[in-house]
Design a protein around this motif. Sequence first.
Motif, PDB file in Angstrom:
ATOM      1  N   ARG A 311       0.840  -1.204   0.000  1.00  0.00           N
ATOM      2  CA  ARG A 311       0.000   0.000   0.000  1.00  0.00           C
ATOM      3  C   ARG A 311       0.873   1.251   0.000  1.00  0.00           C
ATOM      4  N   THR A 564     -10.800 -11.091  17.376  1.00  0.00           N
ATOM      5  CA  THR A 564      -9.929  -9.920  17.215  1.00  0.00           C
ATOM      6  C   THR A 564      -9.111  -9.740  18.478  1.00  0.00           C
ATOM      7  N   GLU A 577     -14.422  -8.735   7.806  1.00  0.00           N
ATOM      8  CA  GLU A 577     -14.144  -7.301   7.785  1.00  0.00           C
ATOM      9  C   GLU A 577     -13.893  -6.775   9.197  1.00  0.00           C
ATOM     10  N   LEU A 580     -10.309  -7.357  10.152  1.00  0.00           N
ATOM     11  CA  LEU A 580      -9.399  -6.444   9.459  1.00  0.00           C
ATOM     12  C   LEU A 580      -9.480  -5.040  10.050  1.00  0.00           C
ATOM     13  N   LYS A 581     -10.677  -4.606  10.407  1.00  0.00           N
ATOM     14  CA  LYS A 581     -10.838  -3.273  10.993  1.00  0.00           C
ATOM     15  C   LYS A 581     -10.137  -3.171  12.347  1.00  0.00           C
ATOM     16  N   SER A 584      -4.209  -3.030  13.450  1.00  0.00           N
ATOM     17  CA  SER A 584      -3.564  -1.785  13.009  1.00  0.00           C
ATOM     18  C   SER A 584      -2.625  -2.008  11.828  1.00  0.00           C
ATOM     19  N   TYR A 585      -2.157  -3.266  11.645  1.00  0.00           N
ATOM     20  CA  TYR A 585      -1.308  -3.581  10.486  1.00  0.00           C
ATOM     21  C   TYR A 585      -1.693  -4.976   9.999  1.00  0.00           C
ATOM     22  N   ARG A 586      -1.921  -5.075   8.675  1.00  0.00           N
ATOM     23  CA  ARG A 586      -2.535  -6.288   8.127  1.00  0.00           C
ATOM     24  C   ARG A 586      -1.701  -6.817   6.960  1.00  0.00           C
ATOM     25  N   LEU A 596     -12.039  -6.771   0.067  1.00  0.00           N
ATOM     26  CA  LEU A 596     -11.600  -6.499   1.440  1.00  0.00           C
ATOM     27  C   LEU A 596     -10.100  -6.287   1.494  1.00  0.00           C
ATOM     28  N   ARG A 599      -9.276  -2.890   0.266  1.00  0.00           N
ATOM     29  CA  ARG A 599      -9.703  -1.833   1.171  1.00  0.00           C
ATOM     30  C   ARG A 599      -8.837  -1.739   2.423  1.00  0.00           C
ATOM     31  N   TYR A 600      -8.393  -2.900   2.968  1.00  0.00           N
ATOM     32  CA  TYR A 600      -7.769  -2.880   4.292  1.00  0.00           C
ATOM     33  C   TYR A 600      -6.312  -3.336   4.321  1.00  0.00           C
ATOM     34  N   ASP A 602      -2.416  -3.885   4.198  1.00  0.00           N
ATOM     35  CA  ASP A 602      -1.219  -3.053   4.049  1.00  0.00           C
ATOM     36  C   ASP A 602      -0.222  -3.717   3.105  1.00  0.00           C
TER      37      ASP A 602
END
Length: 788
Positions: A311, A564, A577, A580-581, A584-586, A596, A599-600, A602
């Motif tokens: 990203r 989570t 989702e 992923l939300k 903080s780092y994915r 998804l 969108r989310y 990294d």
Amino acid sequence: MAKVTINDKVVEVPNGTSVMDAIFHAGYDVPLFCAEKHLSPVGACRMCLVKTGSPRKGSDGNFILENGQPRIFWMPKLAAACVTAVSDGMAIDTLSDEVKHAQSGMVELTLFNHPLDCPTCDKGGACELQDRTVEYGLVEKFYQPDPMELPLYTRFEMTRRHVDKHHSLSEFIVLDRERCIHCKRCVRYFEEIPGDKVLDFIERGVHTFINSEEDGLPSNFTGNIVDICPVGALLDQTARFRARNWEYDSTETTSMDDASGAAITVDARSGLLERIRGAERREVNQVWISDAARFGHEWVNENRIRTPLVRRDGRLVEATWDEALTAIRSGLGGLAKSDIGVYLGGSSTLEEGLVAVELASALGTNHRDFQGRTAYPTTVFSPASFEDLLDAQFVLILGEPAEEAPTLHLRLSEFSRGLKPLPRLNHGTPFADLSIKERMPRLTDKLALFSTYPTSTAEWAGASAVHVPGQEVALLSALLDQAEAPAGLGQPVAWVKGRLAASQKIVLVLGSGVLNYPDAAMKARQLAERTSAKVMCMTPAANARGLEAVGLFPGKGGTGWTETGARAVYFGFLPTEAQLKAASYRILHLTHQHTLAERYADVVLPNQTAYEKRGHTLNLEGRVLPIEPTGIANGDADGAVAALGLIAEAAGVKTSIRLVRQATRLLIEQYQLPPVMQRWMPRAAGWAASESDATRGQLYLRPIMWRREQLVGAVARVVQTRLEMSLETAKANGLAHGYLVELETPAGVENLEVKVVPGLPDGVMYLPALGAWAGRSVEARVLVGGEA
């Protein structure tokens, strides 16, 4: 054992062996069309005609002798080798002119109306009719009566019949009626293997053809008729006209579509996966595979991620692995190593699972898991093998084998008819099983089944019932005499208790609906210990038993694959989702792009599909099975061993494994992993499971053999994803059959059509799980509803 003489060669074979298999066992050949491994022969094609005889006893009770040896009295007519059983002292002739003339004549009759379209037939190069024609179709003495004249290579002087050449039996299979030689393999297959009454002969004589009375082929195992068809009459529509048979790069590996561990042959060409066929693994799937394993492969070639994505400025751009390493190192900077979560896909290999455990240990994190792990560990149960299953006196099933472990459904078909595995001969598995009879009765007193959804396996059970999801605890408590049976289940529960008390060898089959609720699974464990039963666990993850065995499950305070909690996460699958939300780092390690991820994520690393990996898996028996890579063009994609090594380097930790072969060696040395096909049954430490870990909602995600990514092409036209419920449930929610609704599920918001299904329990909505969430009841909201 029976001692028989085949063309002056004496061999010993087990009593009851067919003459055909005795001939192969002795090293001779015989042409065949009607007999196929594990099918009962019918002698319909008469290709395998041989001369048989046996000695006779005189009036004094002694054998009649000729030149000091028992005289052989030959039968007046030739016999079909596939339907004739050997007897002690039998003599068999396969080489005389009489036999050769008969076999050649049957080839000629088979070709009588067969079209000469080999150059355009997909079966070309793998066609048994081509082989039989070359080997047995021309006998000079038969086609050249006068040695002074030229031979007659054909006596065909009339017009061949012409019928429908492209008749679709289903979205998966097309029938060419002109090529059909009426061997009846496909008809017998459906009756004898999955137990479905699907195909049959229609009309008579030259007008005879194969067809189904229903629209389509209502079975989960239709594709196997493509493999056993000796000609090009039945073809795979998903692989039709893709290549000639000799152009494929074929690899034998293990299907990771479910936990059965069926053997498959993957055919690739020019870097694309074009076809999947069943392979023989007699201890597991014999030669049969499910339609999900055979036809659910079209997604592999579409929309692949072939290079890492990083990203930058708010969007994912292509990068190299080195650039991905730099990005991950920067993203993990400032985060505690114990806050990193490592989550693998359920089809990960043993080697990948071991690397994940090593990395989590080096990071000091308890956030580790694999997709599809059930709420109760499966390694605490003593696993039953398929041999144990066939030898059992009683089998109790809580689940849906036809959907959760299709190979198990096929083995239960054998079990319910009292069939046993055939002994291996010199040529391998016998072709003809004379113990299989037409329309064999089912031994219903050997089987009982309770499921949350109607299943075809229940047809073979002496007691069966469909119960409300969540009643498993009450049901098992009743079987343990700890409570009264739930309403409507009293009679079948009483019958099962009687059979459990009267049986010595018992196998308990547990589906995901039990394993995902610890209280139910603990009751099942008590029942297994009380009855000394062995257990088969039908897990949503293909390698659940293996990944548990190497220790890939959350540590104390760690979060699981549905939860989570970890701040930085590595997912080898597409999470929800909400997960992923929350991070903080994915880092996502995926085979295909998804909204998804766009969108989310990294960093997105290109992953390998199960067809491209090398390693080992552990099936539901605890049997070690090999996974071999197929030649599929995937760009820079690599497996979890490489991806986790990259994360280890970015996090500044060292692990002892960087290569798949290193992981395999460590499994052998440290975990005593046995050789391929041997059983490995370690008892993992497991995890603390409680009923509070499992949520109960109105929406039940029922097991289905298909996965969400497979819903492309022909599969998307066949698999109907609908919101199913009883009529009372529909009325209570203001819905009716045919309504269109928006439903919020763990996979996101889905647009669904409502289907009212008679016989379903009230108060529950059913939705095909299409993956790892099978067997769970979740909270779901109907957002929008109305008439279609």
